[in-house]
Design an enzyme around this catalytic site. Structure first.
Site, mmCIF file in Angstrom:
data_model
loop_
_atom_site.group_PDB
_atom_site.id
_atom_site.type_symbol
_atom_site.label_atom_id
_atom_site.label_comp_id
_atom_site.label_asym_id
_atom_site.label_seq_id
_atom_site.Cartn_x
_atom_site.Cartn_y
_atom_site.Cartn_z
ATOM 1 N N HIS A 52 0.861 -1.184 0.000
ATOM 2 C CA HIS A 52 0.000 0.000 0.000
ATOM 3 C C HIS A 52 0.900 1.238 0.000
ATOM 4 O O HIS A 52 2.049 1.185 0.470
ATOM 5 C CB HIS A 52 -0.865 0.028 1.255
ATOM 6 C CG HIS A 52 -1.918 -1.031 1.298
ATOM 7 N ND1 HIS A 52 -3.026 -0.944 2.096
ATOM 8 C CD2 HIS A 52 -2.029 -2.220 0.646
ATOM 9 C CE1 HIS A 52 -3.781 -2.004 1.936
ATOM 10 N NE2 HIS A 52 -3.193 -2.807 1.059
ATOM 11 N N GLU A 54 0.889 3.791 1.884
ATOM 12 C CA GLU A 54 1.321 4.157 3.239
ATOM 13 C C GLU A 54 2.490 3.293 3.702
ATOM 14 O O GLU A 54 3.456 3.803 4.282
ATOM 15 C CB GLU A 54 0.168 3.987 4.251
ATOM 16 C CG GLU A 54 -1.052 4.802 3.948
ATOM 17 C CD GLU A 54 -2.112 4.037 3.167
ATOM 18 O OE1 GLU A 54 -3.305 4.239 3.467
ATOM 19 O OE2 GLU A 54 -1.761 3.241 2.271
ATOM 20 N N CYS A 82 -6.190 1.750 5.855
ATOM 21 C CA CYS A 82 -6.828 0.499 6.267
ATOM 22 C C CYS A 82 -6.271 0.080 7.636
ATOM 23 O O CYS A 82 -5.335 0.700 8.155
ATOM 24 C CB CYS A 82 -6.554 -0.569 5.218
ATOM 25 S SG CYS A 82 -4.839 -1.156 5.220
ATOM 26 N N CYS A 85 -2.372 -0.558 7.595
ATOM 27 C CA CYS A 85 -1.598 0.678 7.506
ATOM 28 C C CYS A 85 -1.737 1.511 8.774
ATOM 29 O O CYS A 85 -0.767 2.106 9.246
ATOM 30 C CB CYS A 85 -2.022 1.475 6.278
ATOM 31 S SG CYS A 85 -1.598 0.645 4.733
#
Length: 153
Positions: A52, A54, A82, A85
């Site tokens: 991701h 992040e 999410c 993260c």
């Protein structure tokens, strides 16, 4: 650097992800007004479920600063983080998270907050939300038409 300006940098990362066939999520890590790192979603290209934006920006920021503790840093991301993260952000001791679009299904900072140990990062949501949401909606409209994925992440 103003949050709107920093979100512009994150949106540029999201555009880069979209051009590469990724879900258009981008992130930048700031320390004061300095950009420490920037990244975009890379799950498809890297074949990595943890890639991701992040997670990638936290990794790059830690390498650049020479420390996994990112105290004093602000993470700016186009989509509400999410649970994975969010936990990583807390573990990295990021001071503040600024996000664009809320994610009512997977968002774990405001939409469906998960319990985290103190200290919690300051959270500011909805910065340039319409622009961030429009990028995501455009991608998912096109994918639905082709029978592809239907949820962000």
């Amino acid at each position: 650097m103003q949050f709107r300006d920093a979100m512009g940098l994150a949106l540029a990362q999201a555009e880069r992800a979209a051009r590469l066939g990724e879900v258009p999520v981008g992130a930048v890590l700031l320390r004061g007004d300095d950009v420490v790192a920037a990244a975009y979603n890379g799950r498809e290209r890297l074949r990595d479920p943890t890639a991701h934006a992040e997670m990638r920006v936290l990794r790059r920021g830690g390498r650049r600063l020479g420390n996994w503790r990112l105290t004093g840093c602000t993470l700016v991301v186009t989509l509400e983080p999410c649970p994975m993260c969010t936990a990583a952000i807390a573990a990295a001791r990021v001071r503040r998270v600024v996000f664009g679009a809320r994610d009512p299904l997977y968002g774990a900072m405001e939409s469906r907050p998960i319990p985290l140990p103190d200290p919690l990062p300051e959270v500011i949501g909805g910065i340039r939300e319409e622009e961030a949401r429009a990028m995501l909606e455009s991608l998912f409209r096109s994918l639905r038409g082709r029978g592809g994925v239907s949820e962000p992440g």
